[in-house]
Design a protein around this motif. Structure first.
Motif, PDB file in Angstrom:
ATOM      1  N   VAL A   2      33.801  33.822  28.230  1.00  0.00           N
ATOM      2  CA  VAL A   2      33.339  34.746  27.429  1.00  0.00           C
ATOM      3  C   VAL A   2      31.802  34.694  27.128  1.00  0.00           C
ATOM      4  CG1 VAL A   2      35.644  35.493  26.515  1.00  0.00           C
ATOM      5  CG2 VAL A   2      33.956  33.779  25.284  1.00  0.00           C
ATOM      6  N   LYS A   3      30.963  35.684  26.869  1.00  0.00           N
ATOM      7  CA  LYS A   3      29.702  35.664  26.459  1.00  0.00           C
ATOM      8  C   LYS A   3      29.564  35.828  25.371  1.00  0.00           C
ATOM      9  CE  LYS A   3      29.293  39.486  29.024  1.00  0.00           C
ATOM     10  NZ  LYS A   3      28.588  40.796  29.424  1.00  0.00           N
ATOM     11  N   ASP A   4      28.282  35.529  24.663  1.00  0.00           N
ATOM     12  CA  ASP A   4      27.973  35.611  23.418  1.00  0.00           C
ATOM     13  C   ASP A   4      28.500  36.834  22.763  1.00  0.00           C
ATOM     14  OD1 ASP A   4      26.932  33.165  23.772  1.00  0.00           O
ATOM     15  OD2 ASP A   4      24.857  33.790  23.813  1.00  0.00           O
ATOM     16  N   ASP A   5      28.685  37.932  23.116  1.00  0.00           N
ATOM     17  CA  ASP A   5      29.172  39.204  22.371  1.00  0.00           C
ATOM     18  C   ASP A   5      30.841  39.217  22.441  1.00  0.00           C
ATOM     19  OD1 ASP A   5      29.564  39.707  25.123  1.00  0.00           O
ATOM     20  OD2 ASP A   5      28.471  41.536  25.429  1.00  0.00           O
ATOM     21  N   GLY A   6      31.497  38.280  23.141  1.00  0.00           N
ATOM     22  CA  GLY A   6      33.064  38.342  23.140  1.00  0.00           C
ATOM     23  C   GLY A   6      33.294  39.035  24.353  1.00  0.00           C
ATOM     24  N   ARG A   7      32.642  39.522  25.183  1.00  0.00           N
ATOM     25  CA  ARG A   7      33.109  40.251  26.591  1.00  0.00           C
ATOM     26  C   ARG A   7      33.236  39.134  27.501  1.00  0.00           C
ATOM     27  NH1 ARG A   7      32.909  45.668  26.222  1.00  0.00           N
ATOM     28  NH2 ARG A   7      32.713  45.854  28.527  1.00  0.00           N
ATOM     29  N   TRP A   8      34.036  39.343  28.456  1.00  0.00           N
ATOM     30  CA  TRP A   8      34.167  38.763  29.801  1.00  0.00           C
ATOM     31  C   TRP A   8      32.927  38.495  30.381  1.00  0.00           C
ATOM     32  CZ3 TRP A   8      38.452  36.066  28.588  1.00  0.00           C
ATOM     33  CH2 TRP A   8      39.709  36.765  28.044  1.00  0.00           C
ATOM     34  N   ALA A   9      32.694  36.887  31.039  1.00  0.00           N
ATOM     35  CA  ALA A   9      31.680  36.781  31.594  1.00  0.00           C
ATOM     36  C   ALA A   9      31.969  37.413  32.826  1.00  0.00           C
ATOM     37  CB  ALA A   9      31.402  35.398  31.796  1.00  0.00           C
ATOM     38  N   CYS A  10      33.292  37.546  33.487  1.00  0.00           N
ATOM     39  CA  CYS A  10      33.475  38.208  34.822  1.00  0.00           C
ATOM     40  C   CYS A  10      34.352  39.456  34.559  1.00  0.00           C
ATOM     41  CB  CYS A  10      34.153  37.105  35.649  1.00  0.00           C
ATOM     42  SG  CYS A  10      33.306  35.507  35.978  1.00  0.00           S
ATOM     43  N   PHE A  11      33.727  40.331  34.775  1.00  0.00           N
ATOM     44  CA  PHE A  11      34.520  41.715  34.801  1.00  0.00           C
ATOM     45  C   PHE A  11      35.558  41.489  36.116  1.00  0.00           C
ATOM     46  CE2 PHE A  11      34.843  46.070  36.970  1.00  0.00           C
ATOM     47  CZ  PHE A  11      35.734  46.380  36.335  1.00  0.00           C
ATOM     48  N   GLU A  12      35.009  40.872  37.045  1.00  0.00           N
ATOM     49  CA  GLU A  12      35.961  40.746  38.283  1.00  0.00           C
ATOM     50  C   GLU A  12      35.720  39.495  38.532  1.00  0.00           C
ATOM     51  OE1 GLU A  12      35.417  44.349  41.241  1.00  0.00           O
ATOM     52  OE2 GLU A  12      33.601  43.856  40.441  1.00  0.00           O
ATOM     53  N   TYR A  13      36.997  38.938  38.864  1.00  0.00           N
ATOM     54  CA  TYR A  13      37.200  37.481  39.509  1.00  0.00           C
ATOM     55  C   TYR A  13      38.084  37.226  40.561  1.00  0.00           C
ATOM     56  CZ  TYR A  13      37.620  32.467  39.333  1.00  0.00           C
ATOM     57  OH  TYR A  13      37.507  30.857  39.635  1.00  0.00           O
ATOM     58  N   CYS A  14      37.399  36.499  41.726  1.00  0.00           N
ATOM     59  CA  CYS A  14      38.317  36.448  42.919  1.00  0.00           C
ATOM     60  C   CYS A  14      38.395  34.948  43.248  1.00  0.00           C
ATOM     61  CB  CYS A  14      37.285  37.098  44.147  1.00  0.00           C
ATOM     62  SG  CYS A  14      36.815  38.540  44.160  1.00  0.00           S
ATOM     63  N   GLU A  15      39.604  34.660  43.442  1.00  0.00           N
ATOM     64  CA  GLU A  15      39.982  33.250  43.992  1.00  0.00           C
ATOM     65  C   GLU A  15      40.868  33.618  45.536  1.00  0.00           C
ATOM     66  OE1 GLU A  15      39.814  29.110  43.372  1.00  0.00           O
ATOM     67  OE2 GLU A  15      39.687  30.879  41.788  1.00  0.00           O
ATOM     68  N   TRP A  16      39.989  33.146  46.551  1.00  0.00           N
ATOM     69  CA  TRP A  16      40.975  33.103  47.815  1.00  0.00           C
ATOM     70  C   TRP A  16      40.738  31.689  48.503  1.00  0.00           C
ATOM     71  CZ3 TRP A  16      40.719  37.755  46.871  1.00  0.00           C
ATOM     72  CH2 TRP A  16      39.650  38.632  46.703  1.00  0.00           C
ATOM     73  N   VAL A  17      42.183  31.437  48.582  1.00  0.00           N
ATOM     74  CA  VAL A  17      42.811  30.382  48.957  1.00  0.00           C
ATOM     75  C   VAL A  17      44.076  30.370  49.617  1.00  0.00           C
ATOM     76  CG1 VAL A  17      44.083  29.800  46.687  1.00  0.00           C
ATOM     77  CG2 VAL A  17      43.027  27.902  47.851  1.00  0.00           C
ATOM     78  N   SER A  18      44.154  29.507  50.526  1.00  0.00           N
ATOM     79  CA  SER A  18      45.140  29.393  51.709  1.00  0.00           C
ATOM     80  C   SER A  18      46.704  29.514  50.984  1.00  0.00           C
ATOM     81  CB  SER A  18      45.136  28.242  52.588  1.00  0.00           C
ATOM     82  OG  SER A  18      43.948  28.577  53.322  1.00  0.00           O
ATOM     83  N   ARG A  19      47.575  29.671  51.620  1.00  0.00           N
ATOM     84  CA  ARG A  19      48.956  30.110  51.003  1.00  0.00           C
ATOM     85  C   ARG A  19      49.553  28.746  50.468  1.00  0.00           C
ATOM     86  NH1 ARG A  19      51.757  33.197  55.874  1.00  0.00           N
ATOM     87  NH2 ARG A  19      53.649  33.031  54.325  1.00  0.00           N
ATOM     88  N   GLN A  20      50.320  28.774  49.480  1.00  0.00           N
ATOM     89  CA  GLN A  20      51.190  27.759  48.799  1.00  0.00           C
ATOM     90  C   GLN A  20      50.335  26.890  48.172  1.00  0.00           C
ATOM     91  OE1 GLN A  20      54.331  28.160  48.542  1.00  0.00           O
ATOM     92  NE2 GLN A  20      54.060  30.078  49.918  1.00  0.00           N
ATOM     93  N   ASN A  21      49.013  27.024  47.886  1.00  0.00           N
ATOM     94  CA  ASN A  21      48.018  26.060  47.104  1.00  0.00           C
ATOM     95  C   ASN A  21      48.346  26.354  45.567  1.00  0.00           C
ATOM     96  OD1 ASN A  21      45.909  24.200  48.551  1.00  0.00           O
ATOM     97  ND2 ASN A  21      46.273  25.974  49.890  1.00  0.00           N
ATOM     98  N   GLY A  22      48.752  27.314  45.365  1.00  0.00           N
ATOM     99  CA  GLY A  22      49.160  27.518  43.811  1.00  0.00           C
ATOM    100  C   GLY A  22      48.094  28.666  42.997  1.00  0.00           C
ATOM    101  N   LYS A  23      47.784  29.535  43.963  1.00  0.00           N
ATOM    102  CA  LYS A  23      47.100  30.618  43.247  1.00  0.00           C
ATOM    103  C   LYS A  23      47.858  31.582  42.423  1.00  0.00           C
ATOM    104  CE  LYS A  23      47.155  33.624  47.549  1.00  0.00           C
ATOM    105  NZ  LYS A  23      47.677  32.194  48.408  1.00  0.00           N
ATOM    106  N   GLY A  24      49.323  31.583  42.594  1.00  0.00           N
ATOM    107  CA  GLY A  24      49.984  32.373  41.651  1.00  0.00           C
ATOM    108  C   GLY A  24      49.992  31.751  40.434  1.00  0.00           C
ATOM    109  N   CYS A  25      50.009  30.395  40.100  1.00  0.00           N
ATOM    110  CA  CYS A  25      49.691  29.659  38.806  1.00  0.00           C
ATOM    111  C   CYS A  25      48.591  30.260  37.949  1.00  0.00           C
ATOM    112  CB  CYS A  25      49.535  28.060  39.070  1.00  0.00           C
ATOM    113  SG  CYS A  25      49.471  27.469  37.471  1.00  0.00           S
ATOM    114  N   LEU A  26      47.380  30.696  38.734  1.00  0.00           N
ATOM    115  CA  LEU A  26      46.236  31.396  38.127  1.00  0.00           C
ATOM    116  C   LEU A  26      46.673  32.605  37.316  1.00  0.00           C
ATOM    117  CD1 LEU A  26      43.567  30.775  40.917  1.00  0.00           C
ATOM    118  CD2 LEU A  26      44.123  29.123  38.830  1.00  0.00           C
ATOM    119  N   LEU A  27      47.361  33.430  38.140  1.00  0.00           N
ATOM    120  CA  LEU A  27      47.937  34.693  37.674  1.00  0.00           C
ATOM    121  C   LEU A  27      48.691  34.635  36.548  1.00  0.00           C
ATOM    122  CD1 LEU A  27      48.194  36.919  40.935  1.00  0.00           C
ATOM    123  CD2 LEU A  27      46.280  36.784  39.324  1.00  0.00           C
TER     124      LEU A  27
END
Length: 489
Positions: free
Chosen positions: A33-58
């Motif tokens: 979060v930025k100093d004003d309390g808003r998200w630093a990333c309005f959009e965030y992308c994580e591209w990674v091959s299958r079964q590495n555990g990207k579901g855990c991020l969600l």
């Protein structure tokens, strides 16, 4: 810059799912979060091959938002219903590990009562004290429309389209601090994954770029990580697909939840291109423009729009029903007032003749008979028989007729000969969506319209193409009766 990442990491540890180092880095950046309390990333992308555990991020993002941050609505979407439901069941399991099961649909997590809603189409987990919830949906053209989500989690972004993005983005505009998170492996083909390609060009300065893409500039609201190797699937000669170091570089969970032995099995059993995409994260070469219009470019379609365009004389009607018979559409084509040709989807004011099912079609055609059409073209056998039984004169389209109609429309909008681009349309959104999402389906060396994915419906486009075939084929016209008719909708 502060982050809720440590809280998310601790939450997952409590659930018995400690995060890998790369996942900790990701969730920390995602929840910064930025100093004003808003998200630093309005959009965030994580591209990674299958079964590495990207579901855990969600999972970590969703549960942190629900339990710790107090976000009102978290929308979790997947390409297919079965994937969305698997994620739903997985999050319920994690909730059970974090708290106590009161009954089949109620859990207590540190005094917070969470209700599990299993109603078909309403699958969600809701806080009974605040009404906050995580809602799980399978994406379609309109899924997410009408919801005002604080967070939108887009799983399987390789199958996420501009049509879906356009339905989703406005829902976030009234939220005080919204965020959208995308996770995926690379697109399956170069003419899919349109949103992914756009995000790649916004986030990766090393991504292949054409002149139409412009120069790369840093997007301060986009967080972007791509674990895949560079290059593209058309040129693998310079990449050693057996290099263990490359396997490790593209798979941050290699040796943790993915074994080297299993990757060796994949290498032996998969074609090189599939292994390169699925395990090494190498993207296919993009074959559509940056706007995602695969057949008729947006520039051509926009140039053909004229809101005041009208038909001069008798119209031709085309009726198309897709194989699943979920929708049907009536298209119109004819000579245009002022010269050239005109196409549109039939309708009465703002209500278009593009509706679910087929029961409405023949009664509507009977109404349209008053306009003295030159021909009614139908390519669906059952519907053609129903129309003939109702007293309508119908031309039953064969495969050659369908192909001809598609090519006539293409040539009249975007053909190589500028003089032949004489077709105008009135900018109907449903028809534009169909053109944007259409691809080509091979038919004996020629082609007809096909849809890029399940969220696209080319029914309106196929209907006006059949109508255009009918208008352009005088041998199938009915004898003219009375004066020319002007179509006003």
């Amino acid at each position: 810059m502060d982050s809720f990442g440590p809280e998310a990491i601790e939450l997952m540890r409590r659930a018995g799912m400690p995060m890998d180092a790369w996942q900790e880095d990701s969730i920390t950046a995602m929840l910064a979060v930025k100093d004003d309390g808003r998200w630093a990333c309005f959009e965030y992308c994580e591209w990674v091959s299958r079964q590495n555990g990207k579901g855990c991020l969600l999972e970590a993002r969703a549960l942190t938002g629900l339990l710790l941050i107090g976000e009102r609505l978290i929308m979790w979407s997947a390409h297919e219903y079965k994937t969305a439901m698997e994620s739903f069941r997985r999050v319920i399991w994690l909730v059970g590990r974090l708290g106590t099961k009161v009954n089949d649909n109620l859990y207590d997590v540190d005094g917070i009562l969470l209700k599990v809603i299993n109603t078909n189409g309403e699958e969600s987990i809701e806080r009974l004290d605040t009404g906050a919830r995580i809602k799980f949906v399978a994406r379609s053209k309109g899924s997410g429309r009408g919801f005002s989500g604080d967070v939108n989690l887009v799983d399987e972004t390789f199958a996420y389209t501009f049509v879906q993005q356009s339905a989703l983005m406005p829902t976030m505009s009234a939220r005080p601090n919204p965020q959208i998170v995308y996770t995926s492996s690379p697109p399956l083909t170069g003419d899919t994954g349109e949103v992914m390609y756009l995000l790649r060009h916004r986030g990766d300065p090393t991504a292949p770029r054409g002149a139409e893409d412009g120069r790369w500039t840093q997007d301060p609201g986009l967080g972007y990580r791509d674990w895949g190797l560079g290059g593209n699937l058309d040129f693998l000669a310079g990449i050693d697909l057996d290099d263990l170091a490359l396997w490790a570089a593209a798979n941050p969970s290699l040796g943790i939840r993915i074994s080297v032995e299993h990757v060796r099995r994949e290498r032996r059993s998969m074609p090189p291109e599939d292994f390169a995409r699925e395990r090494l994260g190498i993207w296919p070469r993009r074959t559509t423009g940056p706007d995602g219009w695969a057949v008729i470019g947006e520039t051509f379609w926009t140039a053909a729009e004229e809101s005041a365009s009208q038909i001069d004389g008798r119209p031709a009607f085309g009726v198309y029903v897709p194989p699943d018979r979920s929708y049907a559409a009536i298209g119109i084509a004819g000579a245009r007032v002022g010269g050239g040709r005109h196409i549109e989807v039939a309708g009465d004011g703002e209500v278009l003749d593009y509706r679910p099912g087929t029961a409405w079609v023949v009664p509507r055609l009977k109404e349209l008979e008053r306009n003295g059409p030159s021909v009614v073209v139908i390519d669906d056998k059952a519907l053609a028989e129903e129309a003939e039984a109702a007293g309508l004169v119908v031309h039953r389209a064969n495969v050659a007729d369908v192909v001809t109609g598609c090519q006539l429309l293409y040539d009249g909008i975007a053909g190589e000969d500028p003089a032949g681009r004489d077709i105008k349309h009135i900018g109907q959104a449903e028809l534009t969506d169909a053109v944007r999402g259409a691809t080509k389906r091979d038919i004996g060396g020629s082609w007809a319209w096909a849809r890029r994915d399940l969220a696209v419906d080319v029914t309106p486009l196929a209907a006006v193409s059949l109508a255009l075939f009918g208008h352009s084929t005088p041998r199938i016209h009915r004898p003219e009766e009375g004066d020319p008719w002007f179509f006003f909708g």
